[in-house]
Design a protein around this motif. Sequence first.
Motif, PDB file in Angstrom:
ATOM      1  N   HIS A 232     -10.737  15.950   2.569  1.00  0.00           N
ATOM      2  CA  HIS A 232     -11.987  15.699   3.281  1.00  0.00           C
ATOM      3  C   HIS A 232     -12.768  17.011   3.327  1.00  0.00           C
ATOM      4  CE1 HIS A 232     -13.971  14.085   7.229  1.00  0.00           C
ATOM      5  NE2 HIS A 232     -14.821  14.290   6.264  1.00  0.00           N
ATOM      6  N   SER A 233     -13.997  16.973   2.840  1.00  0.00           N
ATOM      7  CA  SER A 233     -14.842  18.156   2.853  1.00  0.00           C
ATOM      8  C   SER A 233     -16.276  17.729   3.149  1.00  0.00           C
ATOM      9  CB  SER A 233     -14.768  18.873   1.501  1.00  0.00           C
ATOM     10  OG  SER A 233     -15.592  20.018   1.508  1.00  0.00           O
ATOM     11  N   GLY A 234     -16.754  18.095   4.327  1.00  0.00           N
ATOM     12  CA  GLY A 234     -18.125  17.770   4.695  1.00  0.00           C
ATOM     13  C   GLY A 234     -18.385  16.277   4.724  1.00  0.00           C
ATOM     14  N   ASP A 235     -19.332  15.838   3.919  1.00  0.00           N
ATOM     15  CA  ASP A 235     -19.734  14.433   3.895  1.00  0.00           C
ATOM     16  C   ASP A 235     -19.053  13.629   2.791  1.00  0.00           C
ATOM     17  OD1 ASP A 235     -21.386  14.922   6.012  1.00  0.00           O
ATOM     18  OD2 ASP A 235     -23.214  15.106   4.819  1.00  0.00           O
ATOM     19  N   CYS A 236     -17.955  14.167   2.250  1.00  0.00           N
ATOM     20  CA  CYS A 236     -17.233  13.482   1.182  1.00  0.00           C
ATOM     21  C   CYS A 236     -15.738  13.471   1.511  1.00  0.00           C
ATOM     22  CB  CYS A 236     -17.468  14.194  -0.145  1.00  0.00           C
ATOM     23  SG  CYS A 236     -16.686  13.371  -1.548  1.00  0.00           S
ATOM     24  N   ALA A 237     -15.090  12.357   1.223  1.00  0.00           N
ATOM     25  CA  ALA A 237     -13.643  12.240   1.427  1.00  0.00           C
ATOM     26  C   ALA A 237     -13.045  11.535   0.220  1.00  0.00           C
ATOM     27  CB  ALA A 237     -13.337  11.465   2.706  1.00  0.00           C
ATOM     28  N   ILE A 238     -11.901  12.032  -0.212  1.00  0.00           N
ATOM     29  CA  ILE A 238     -11.191  11.453  -1.348  1.00  0.00           C
ATOM     30  C   ILE A 238      -9.796  11.074  -0.872  1.00  0.00           C
ATOM     31  CG2 ILE A 238     -10.310  11.845  -3.674  1.00  0.00           C
ATOM     32  CD1 ILE A 238     -12.511  14.082  -3.864  1.00  0.00           C
ATOM     33  N   HIS A 239      -9.412   9.833  -1.104  1.00  0.00           N
ATOM     34  CA  HIS A 239      -8.079   9.357  -0.742  1.00  0.00           C
ATOM     35  C   HIS A 239      -7.342   8.939  -2.014  1.00  0.00           C
ATOM     36  CE1 HIS A 239      -9.124   8.159   3.688  1.00  0.00           C
ATOM     37  NE2 HIS A 239      -9.460   9.397   3.388  1.00  0.00           N
ATOM     38  N   HIS A 240      -6.163   9.509  -2.213  1.00  0.00           N
ATOM     39  CA  HIS A 240      -5.274   9.092  -3.305  1.00  0.00           C
ATOM     40  C   HIS A 240      -4.275   8.145  -2.670  1.00  0.00           C
ATOM     41  CE1 HIS A 240      -6.777  12.351  -5.833  1.00  0.00           C
ATOM     42  NE2 HIS A 240      -6.791  13.057  -4.727  1.00  0.00           N
ATOM     43  N   VAL A 241      -4.152   6.943  -3.205  1.00  0.00           N
ATOM     44  CA  VAL A 241      -3.387   5.890  -2.562  1.00  0.00           C
ATOM     45  C   VAL A 241      -2.409   5.254  -3.545  1.00  0.00           C
ATOM     46  CG1 VAL A 241      -3.588   3.702  -1.284  1.00  0.00           C
ATOM     47  CG2 VAL A 241      -5.440   5.371  -1.164  1.00  0.00           C
ATOM     48  N   LEU A 242      -1.233   4.969  -3.062  1.00  0.00           N
ATOM     49  CA  LEU A 242      -0.302   4.128  -3.797  1.00  0.00           C
ATOM     50  C   LEU A 242      -0.425   2.742  -3.180  1.00  0.00           C
ATOM     51  CD1 LEU A 242       1.975   3.899  -5.888  1.00  0.00           C
ATOM     52  CD2 LEU A 242       3.578   4.464  -4.062  1.00  0.00           C
ATOM     53  N   GLU A 243      -0.842   1.765  -3.975  1.00  0.00           N
ATOM     54  CA  GLU A 243      -1.045   0.406  -3.475  1.00  0.00           C
ATOM     55  C   GLU A 243       0.134  -0.473  -3.877  1.00  0.00           C
ATOM     56  OE1 GLU A 243      -5.926   0.353  -3.932  1.00  0.00           O
ATOM     57  OE2 GLU A 243      -4.694  -0.722  -5.387  1.00  0.00           O
ATOM     58  N   ARG A 244       0.678  -1.185  -2.915  1.00  0.00           N
ATOM     59  CA  ARG A 244       1.729  -2.173  -3.180  1.00  0.00           C
ATOM     60  C   ARG A 244       1.048  -3.536  -3.205  1.00  0.00           C
ATOM     61  NH1 ARG A 244       4.464  -4.741   0.733  1.00  0.00           N
ATOM     62  NH2 ARG A 244       4.023  -3.048   2.182  1.00  0.00           N
ATOM     63  N   VAL A 245       1.150  -4.231  -4.332  1.00  0.00           N
ATOM     64  CA  VAL A 245       0.443  -5.499  -4.535  1.00  0.00           C
ATOM     65  C   VAL A 245       1.456  -6.611  -4.790  1.00  0.00           C
ATOM     66  CG1 VAL A 245      -1.303  -6.702  -5.908  1.00  0.00           C
ATOM     67  CG2 VAL A 245      -1.445  -4.217  -5.605  1.00  0.00           C
ATOM     68  N   GLN A 246       1.226  -7.744  -4.139  1.00  0.00           N
ATOM     69  CA  GLN A 246       2.082  -8.902  -4.364  1.00  0.00           C
ATOM     70  C   GLN A 246       1.214 -10.154  -4.317  1.00  0.00           C
ATOM     71  OE1 GLN A 246       5.486  -9.030  -1.837  1.00  0.00           O
ATOM     72  NE2 GLN A 246       6.457 -10.639  -3.009  1.00  0.00           N
ATOM     73  N   ARG A 247       1.261 -10.941  -5.376  1.00  0.00           N
ATOM     74  CA  ARG A 247       0.526 -12.200  -5.414  1.00  0.00           C
ATOM     75  C   ARG A 247       1.270 -13.232  -4.589  1.00  0.00           C
ATOM     76  NH1 ARG A 247      -4.714 -12.618  -6.523  1.00  0.00           N
ATOM     77  NH2 ARG A 247      -5.235 -11.269  -8.230  1.00  0.00           N
ATOM     78  N   VAL A 248       0.526 -14.065  -3.882  1.00  0.00           N
ATOM     79  CA  VAL A 248       1.120 -15.109  -3.053  1.00  0.00           C
ATOM     80  C   VAL A 248       2.003 -15.999  -3.924  1.00  0.00           C
ATOM     81  CG1 VAL A 248       0.623 -17.088  -1.575  1.00  0.00           C
ATOM     82  CG2 VAL A 248      -0.831 -15.048  -1.465  1.00  0.00           C
ATOM     83  N   GLY A 249       3.229 -16.234  -3.451  1.00  0.00           N
ATOM     84  CA  GLY A 249       4.158 -17.102  -4.173  1.00  0.00           C
ATOM     85  C   GLY A 249       4.951 -16.410  -5.265  1.00  0.00           C
ATOM     86  N   GLU A 250       4.685 -15.133  -5.504  1.00  0.00           N
ATOM     87  CA  GLU A 250       5.427 -14.405  -6.536  1.00  0.00           C
ATOM     88  C   GLU A 250       6.378 -13.427  -5.864  1.00  0.00           C
ATOM     89  OE1 GLU A 250       2.957 -12.626  -9.508  1.00  0.00           O
ATOM     90  OE2 GLU A 250       1.782 -14.448  -9.789  1.00  0.00           O
ATOM     91  N   PRO A 251       7.646 -13.408  -6.286  1.00  0.00           N
ATOM     92  CA  PRO A 251       8.636 -12.568  -5.611  1.00  0.00           C
ATOM     93  C   PRO A 251       8.501 -11.079  -5.911  1.00  0.00           C
ATOM     94  CG  PRO A 251       9.647 -13.692  -7.465  1.00  0.00           C
ATOM     95  CD  PRO A 251       8.235 -14.213  -7.340  1.00  0.00           C
ATOM     96  N   GLN A 252       8.028 -10.744  -7.100  1.00  0.00           N
ATOM     97  CA  GLN A 252       7.982  -9.328  -7.431  1.00  0.00           C
ATOM     98  C   GLN A 252       6.663  -8.701  -7.016  1.00  0.00           C
ATOM     99  OE1 GLN A 252       8.036 -10.782 -11.905  1.00  0.00           O
ATOM    100  NE2 GLN A 252       8.134  -8.590 -11.761  1.00  0.00           N
ATOM    101  N   GLN A 253       6.714  -7.405  -6.809  1.00  0.00           N
ATOM    102  CA  GLN A 253       5.518  -6.668  -6.424  1.00  0.00           C
ATOM    103  C   GLN A 253       5.139  -5.712  -7.541  1.00  0.00           C
ATOM    104  OE1 GLN A 253       6.770  -4.943  -2.751  1.00  0.00           O
ATOM    105  NE2 GLN A 253       8.152  -3.495  -3.676  1.00  0.00           N
ATOM    106  N   ALA A 254       3.906  -5.309  -7.523  1.00  0.00           N
ATOM    107  CA  ALA A 254       3.401  -4.352  -8.499  1.00  0.00           C
ATOM    108  C   ALA A 254       2.894  -3.129  -7.745  1.00  0.00           C
ATOM    109  CB  ALA A 254       2.276  -4.983  -9.310  1.00  0.00           C
ATOM    110  N   TRP A 255       2.823  -2.040  -8.447  1.00  0.00           N
ATOM    111  CA  TRP A 255       2.308  -0.798  -7.860  1.00  0.00           C
ATOM    112  C   TRP A 255       1.047  -0.391  -8.597  1.00  0.00           C
ATOM    113  CZ3 TRP A 255       4.391   0.620  -3.429  1.00  0.00           C
ATOM    114  CH2 TRP A 255       5.679   0.159  -3.129  1.00  0.00           C
ATOM    115  N   VAL A 256       0.080   0.075  -7.855  1.00  0.00           N
ATOM    116  CA  VAL A 256      -1.181   0.535  -8.409  1.00  0.00           C
ATOM    117  C   VAL A 256      -1.463   1.906  -7.809  1.00  0.00           C
ATOM    118  CG1 VAL A 256      -3.670   0.092  -8.513  1.00  0.00           C
ATOM    119  CG2 VAL A 256      -2.064  -1.817  -8.679  1.00  0.00           C
ATOM    120  N   ILE A 257      -1.918   2.818  -8.639  1.00  0.00           N
ATOM    121  CA  ILE A 257      -2.326   4.140  -8.162  1.00  0.00           C
ATOM    122  C   ILE A 257      -3.844   4.123  -8.080  1.00  0.00           C
ATOM    123  CG2 ILE A 257      -2.322   6.609  -8.639  1.00  0.00           C
ATOM    124  CD1 ILE A 257       0.208   6.030 -10.378  1.00  0.00           C
TER     125      ILE A 257
END
Length: 147
Positions: free
Chosen positions: A84-109
Motif C-alpha cells: 500500500h502506497s498513497g492512493d494505490c494498493a496492490i494485493h497478491h492473492v492465492l484464490e481457492r476455487v471450487q465449483r458447486v457439486g465438484e469435489p476438487q478445488q483449483a488454485w488461482v494466483i
Amino acid sequence: MSRSPAQTAALLASPDDTEAQFYEALQQADLDHLMALWADDEEVACVHPGGPRIVGLGAIRAAFAAVFERGAVNIHPERVRRLHSGDCAIHHVLERVQRVGEPQQAWVIATNVFLKTALGWRLVLHHASPGNAGDVQELVVDAGTLH
C-alpha cells in the motif's frame, strides 16, 4: 436498494473492504455489485486464468456475465499479501476455487490493484493466472537489510 455516493464510499473505505466485496459478489454471482466496485475509467483491466486481457468496463461486465451464466463462483481469497502506497494498493492473492457439486478445488494466483478515488477504493485491475496445489506453499526469502 440504491446507495448514495457517500454510502458507497463508506463501504469502500479501504482496499480490504473493496476486495472483500469483490469476492462476495463473485460468490453471489451479483454482477451489478461486482461492477460497482470498479473505478469509472475505461483503462481498467481484467485477465481471467488463461484468458486474454479485457480492457474497459463494458468488456469486463460482459466477461463476468459469461462467467456467472454457469453460476456463482465459490472462491475464497487466501494468503493475501499487501503493498500500500498513497492512493494505490496492490494485493497478491492465492484464490481457492471450487465449483458447486465438484469435489476438487483449483488454485488461482491473482493480483488485485486498487486506486483511492473520491468514491472510495476502487478496483482497477484483477489479473488471475492458473495455479496448482503447490502454490499453497509460498517461496519467501528474507531480503535482509537493503542499503
